[in-house]
Design a protein around this motif. Structure first.
Motif, short mmCIF file in Angstrom:
data_model
loop_
_atom_site.label_atom_id
_atom_site.label_comp_id
_atom_site.label_asym_id
_atom_site.label_seq_id
_atom_site.Cartn_x
_atom_site.Cartn_y
_atom_site.Cartn_z
N PRO A 133 20.44 25.71 4.93
CA PRO A 133 21.55 25.47 5.86
C PRO A 133 21.06 25.47 7.30
O PRO A 133 20.12 26.17 7.65
N LEU A 134 21.72 24.65 8.12
CA LEU A 134 21.43 24.65 9.56
C LEU A 134 22.19 25.80 10.19
O LEU A 134 23.32 26.13 9.77
N GLN A 135 21.59 26.38 11.19
CA GLN A 135 22.15 27.55 11.83
C GLN A 135 23.52 27.26 12.46
O GLN A 135 23.68 26.25 13.14
N ASN A 136 24.47 28.13 12.22
CA ASN A 136 25.81 28.07 12.83
C ASN A 136 26.53 26.74 12.60
O ASN A 136 27.11 26.17 13.51
N SER A 137 26.46 26.23 11.38
CA SER A 137 27.16 24.99 11.09
C SER A 137 27.50 24.92 9.60
O SER A 137 27.11 25.78 8.82
N GLU A 138 28.21 23.88 9.24
CA GLU A 138 28.55 23.61 7.85
C GLU A 138 27.59 22.58 7.27
O GLU A 138 27.90 21.91 6.29
N LEU A 139 26.43 22.44 7.89
CA LEU A 139 25.46 21.40 7.51
C LEU A 139 24.22 22.02 6.90
O LEU A 139 23.91 23.19 7.13
N SER A 140 23.50 21.20 6.15
CA SER A 140 22.20 21.59 5.62
C SER A 140 21.20 20.48 5.93
O SER A 140 21.57 19.33 6.12
N ARG A 141 19.95 20.87 5.97
CA ARG A 141 18.89 19.89 6.18
C ARG A 141 18.03 19.85 4.92
O ARG A 141 17.58 20.88 4.43
N ILE A 142 17.82 18.64 4.45
CA ILE A 142 16.99 18.40 3.27
C ILE A 142 15.74 17.68 3.74
O ILE A 142 15.83 16.64 4.39
N THR A 143 14.59 18.21 3.41
CA THR A 143 13.32 17.57 3.74
C THR A 143 12.69 17.08 2.45
O THR A 143 12.44 17.87 1.54
N ILE A 144 12.47 15.77 2.40
CA ILE A 144 11.94 15.14 1.19
C ILE A 144 10.59 14.51 1.52
O ILE A 144 10.47 13.76 2.48
N MET A 181 0.84 -1.19 0.00
CA MET A 181 0.00 0.00 0.00
C MET A 181 0.88 1.25 0.00
O MET A 181 1.80 1.38 0.79
N LYS A 182 0.57 2.17 -0.90
CA LYS A 182 1.34 3.40 -1.05
C LYS A 182 0.98 4.40 0.05
O LYS A 182 -0.19 4.66 0.29
N LYS A 183 2.01 4.94 0.71
CA LYS A 183 1.80 5.94 1.74
C LYS A 183 2.71 7.12 1.48
O LYS A 183 3.74 7.00 0.84
N ARG A 184 2.32 8.25 2.01
CA ARG A 184 3.14 9.47 1.94
C ARG A 184 4.07 9.46 3.12
O ARG A 184 3.67 9.12 4.23
N ARG A 185 5.32 9.85 2.92
CA ARG A 185 6.30 9.84 3.99
C ARG A 185 7.22 11.05 3.89
O ARG A 185 7.50 11.53 2.79
N ILE A 186 7.69 11.51 5.03
CA ILE A 186 8.65 12.62 5.08
C ILE A 186 9.98 12.07 5.57
O ILE A 186 10.03 11.35 6.57
N ILE A 187 11.05 12.41 4.88
CA ILE A 187 12.40 12.00 5.25
C ILE A 187 13.23 13.27 5.41
O ILE A 187 13.30 14.08 4.49
N SER A 188 13.85 13.43 6.58
CA SER A 188 14.74 14.57 6.81
C SER A 188 16.17 14.07 6.80
O SER A 188 16.51 13.12 7.49
N VAL A 189 17.01 14.73 6.01
CA VAL A 189 18.38 14.29 5.82
C VAL A 189 19.30 15.45 6.19
O VAL A 189 19.14 16.56 5.69
N THR A 190 20.27 15.18 7.06
CA THR A 190 21.28 16.18 7.41
C THR A 190 22.54 15.85 6.62
O THR A 190 23.01 14.70 6.65
N VAL A 191 23.06 16.83 5.90
CA VAL A 191 24.20 16.61 5.02
C VAL A 191 25.25 17.69 5.23
O VAL A 191 24.96 18.75 5.77
N LEU A 192 26.49 17.38 4.82
CA LEU A 192 27.51 18.41 4.76
C LEU A 192 27.11 19.38 3.67
O LEU A 192 26.68 18.97 2.59
N ASN A 193 27.25 20.66 3.93
CA ASN A 193 26.86 21.68 2.97
C ASN A 193 27.99 21.87 1.95
O ASN A 193 28.84 22.72 2.12
#
Length: 156
Positions: free
Chosen positions: A39-50, A1-13
């Motif tokens: 970008p995430l605050q005060n870091s070299e990271l970004s957050r991707i929301t898919i 069964m197909k469902k909607r899902r959210i995936i949050s990914v933290t990556v190096l920017n």
């Protein structure tokens, strides 16, 4: 069964990270319904929301493949997320401003700007309520509606 899902990914920017992640989805035939990056605050990271859809096996494969990508530091796939989406809408100035303002306030929004031709609205709410707002605002003959894509955060 197909469902909607959210995936949050933290990556190096770093350059080409988004390309690698979108390439993973394209290469395996997974659909991306919404994608936001900041970008995430005060870091070299970004957050991707898919936001994607599929069955449990597809989600499991997506999460495993994301963990294998080098710039990925964490993958959060939780059903207990608070999600929000923003829209900007351009309405002709000849419509009832008080009615539009009342509708905007009912959906956590307001009038962001106005000029001699248009009223610009901004609304931030959960995606289901954004869909309802878009149906409701059609009576005011919007010239343009832009959706941001979903952002989400874990409740715990």
């Amino acid at each position: 069964m197909k469902k909607r899902r959210i995936i949050s990914v933290t990556v190096l920017n770093e350059h080409s990270v988004l390309s690698r992640i979108s390439g993973l989805f394209a290469g395996r035939g997974y659909n991306i319904e919404s994608l936001t990056v900041a970008p995430l605050q005060n870091s070299e990271l970004s957050r991707i929301t898919i936001v994607t859809s599929g069955d449990e096996k597809v989600f499991e494969q997506i999460v495993k493949q994301l963990h294998k990508l080098i710039p990925v530091l964490s993958v959060i796939e939780d059903e207990d997320l608070i999600e929000k989406e923003t829209i900007l809408a351009k309405i002709p100035i000849d419509q009832s401003i008080s009615d539009i303002d009342a509708l905007c306030k009912a959906y956590n929004g307001g009038i962001a700007n106005a000029n001699d031709k248009y009223i610009i609205l901004t609304i931030t709410d959960n995606p289901n309520r954004i869909d309802c707002f878009i149906k409701a605002i059609k009576q005011f003959k919007p010239k343009e509606i832009i959706r941001s894509g979903v952002i989400a955060i874990e409740q715990h």
